[in-house]
Design a protein around this motif. Structure first.
Motif, mmCIF file in Angstrom:
data_model
loop_
_atom_site.group_PDB
_atom_site.id
_atom_site.type_symbol
_atom_site.label_atom_id
_atom_site.label_comp_id
_atom_site.label_asym_id
_atom_site.label_seq_id
_atom_site.Cartn_x
_atom_site.Cartn_y
_atom_site.Cartn_z
ATOM 1 N N UNK A 181 0.848 -1.198 0.000
ATOM 2 C CA UNK A 181 0.000 0.000 0.000
ATOM 3 C C UNK A 181 0.881 1.245 0.000
ATOM 4 N N UNK A 182 1.898 1.274 0.863
ATOM 5 C CA UNK A 182 2.806 2.428 0.898
ATOM 6 C C UNK A 182 3.568 2.580 -0.412
ATOM 7 N N UNK A 183 3.994 1.465 -0.986
ATOM 8 C CA UNK A 183 4.718 1.512 -2.251
ATOM 9 C C UNK A 183 3.831 2.114 -3.349
ATOM 10 N N UNK A 184 2.561 1.736 -3.391
ATOM 11 C CA UNK A 184 1.651 2.253 -4.413
ATOM 12 C C UNK A 184 1.262 3.695 -4.158
ATOM 13 N N UNK A 185 1.129 4.086 -2.897
ATOM 14 C CA UNK A 185 0.852 5.493 -2.601
ATOM 15 C C UNK A 185 2.021 6.364 -3.038
ATOM 16 N N UNK A 186 3.236 5.887 -2.839
ATOM 17 C CA UNK A 186 4.403 6.636 -3.305
ATOM 18 C C UNK A 186 4.444 6.685 -4.829
ATOM 19 N N UNK A 187 4.073 5.590 -5.470
ATOM 20 C CA UNK A 187 4.082 5.530 -6.934
ATOM 21 C C UNK A 187 3.095 6.532 -7.522
ATOM 22 N N UNK A 188 1.886 6.618 -6.936
ATOM 23 C CA UNK A 188 0.865 7.527 -7.447
ATOM 24 C C UNK A 188 0.867 8.883 -6.743
#
Length: 132
Positions: free
Chosen positions: A103-110
């Motif tokens: 979840x954190x990885x995807x929030x950083x990605x977007x």
């Protein structure tokens, strides 16, 4: 039948009260989505983007704890499934850590954070006009 077509990081089945995977519900975690597949003859898949997860909670009933299972409840900014339950999976604390990581990885990605997903919508996920 064709094997799984997902490039998944984690997968598990919903378990019975005995902790046995006798179910037609399977969960998949990919690097950007959480997928729930249900059914045997008529298969349904529900996908949700991980960056849309607002909050998570772990529910451990006594029966689940006895067999090493738990349920993860996710509040999601999604129209069709605002509350997603990952029912009776093995090692639920490890799954929570894995979910946190992706979840954190995807929030950083977007480039989004949870607080950015709150504004502009009412409790039912309908955009507010601001004309009040």
């Amino acid at each position: 039948m064709k094997k799984d077509v997902f490039d998944y990081v984690w997968t598990d089945k919903k378990r019975t009260f005995l902790g046995l995977p006798w179910s037609f519900t399977r969960y998949y975690l990919t690097d950007s989505k959480f997928i729930t597949r249900t059914g045997i003859f008529s298969v349904q898949e529900d996908e949700l983007e991980l960056y849309r997860v607002l909050d998570k909670k772990l529910v451990l009933t006594m029966g689940d704890r006895m067999v090493g299972c738990g349920t993860i409840v996710m509040n999601v900014r999604d129209v069709d499934t605002p509350v997603k339950e990952i029912k009776s999976v093995k090692k639920p604390r490890e799954v929570m850590k894995l979910l946190d990581q992706y979840i954190d990885m995807n929030r950083d990605r977007y480039r989004t954070r949870g607080r950015e997903l709150y504004g502009g919508f009412d409790q039912n996920g309908i955009p507010e006009d601001g004309d009040e």
